[in-house]
Design an enzyme around this catalytic site. Structure first.
Site, short mmCIF file in Angstrom:
data_model
loop_
_atom_site.label_atom_id
_atom_site.label_comp_id
_atom_site.label_asym_id
_atom_site.label_seq_id
_atom_site.Cartn_x
_atom_site.Cartn_y
_atom_site.Cartn_z
N CYS A 105 60.67 52.62 127.99
CA CYS A 105 61.64 52.68 129.10
C CYS A 105 62.13 54.11 129.33
O CYS A 105 62.82 54.66 128.48
CB CYS A 105 62.79 51.74 128.78
SG CYS A 105 64.19 51.87 129.89
N CYS A 108 65.96 54.50 129.52
CA CYS A 108 66.54 54.36 128.17
C CYS A 108 66.57 55.71 127.46
O CYS A 108 67.54 56.05 126.79
CB CYS A 108 65.75 53.35 127.33
SG CYS A 108 65.77 51.67 127.99
#
Length: 180
Positions: A105, A108
């Protein structure tokens, strides 16, 4: 207009550059202007007077002072898993911030430094953990995590607030302040 092929380099001679000459010899290259040597982010001023101990150390730069150094903010936020979720998060006496994330991600990875900063700033008031949703899917499912990164604040074992997405530090701070 004349084109000269020299190994893999093609030079074009036109009326705009009448003084351009091509010579296969290395000695002709010695007369070309050279670019300054790149030495990182360094200033060429005198030694830094704010940090006299650094000037005397062996790690001090020889040709000036360092303009940019890594800050000493490295805080490792512990990981939490399905196995230790109960003891670390739900039974904690302090409020707990948990970031639900995954290694693939991109957002993230953008929010990781913010979580690290919050863990350092609120070290005595808050516990911070990161839960990898790929390794601990049952906890992520239990709390309805459908989008990552998701940051959830727990207090007394209860979910109090959730912030979804890569948000600025101010957004997370305002969410935390309500429960500290």
């Amino acid at each position: 207009m004349a084109t000269v092929q020299l190994q893999s380099l093609t030079l074009i001679r036109s009326s705009a550059f009448p003084s351009l000459t091509v010579s296969p010899s290395i000695s002709a290259c010695r007369n070309l202007p050279t670019l300054p040597r790149y030495a990182g982010l360094r200033l060429t001023h005198a030694a830094d007077t704010r940090f006299p101990s650094r000037a005397a150390s062996k790690t001090a730069p020889r040709s000036g002072r360092v303009a940019c150094e890594a800050r000493d903010t490295a805080v490792q936020v512990a990981s939490v898993t399905d196995a230790n979720w109960q003891s670390l998060v739900l039974e904690s006496e302090l409020p707990v911030l948990v970031e639900f994330w995954a290694p693939w991600c991109g957002p993230c990875r953008m929010i990781h430094p913010i979580i690290d900063e919050l863990a350092k700033e609120y070290a005595d008031k808050l516990k911070c953990y990161k839960l990898n949703t790929d390794e601990s899917p049952s906890t992520a499912t239990r709390y309805g995590i459908r989008s990552i990164p998701t940051v959830i604040v727990f207090k007394n074992g209860e979910k109090k607030d959730a912030v979804i997405g890569a948000v600025p530090k101010a957004t997370l701070t305002s969410s935390l302040e309500k429960f500290l």
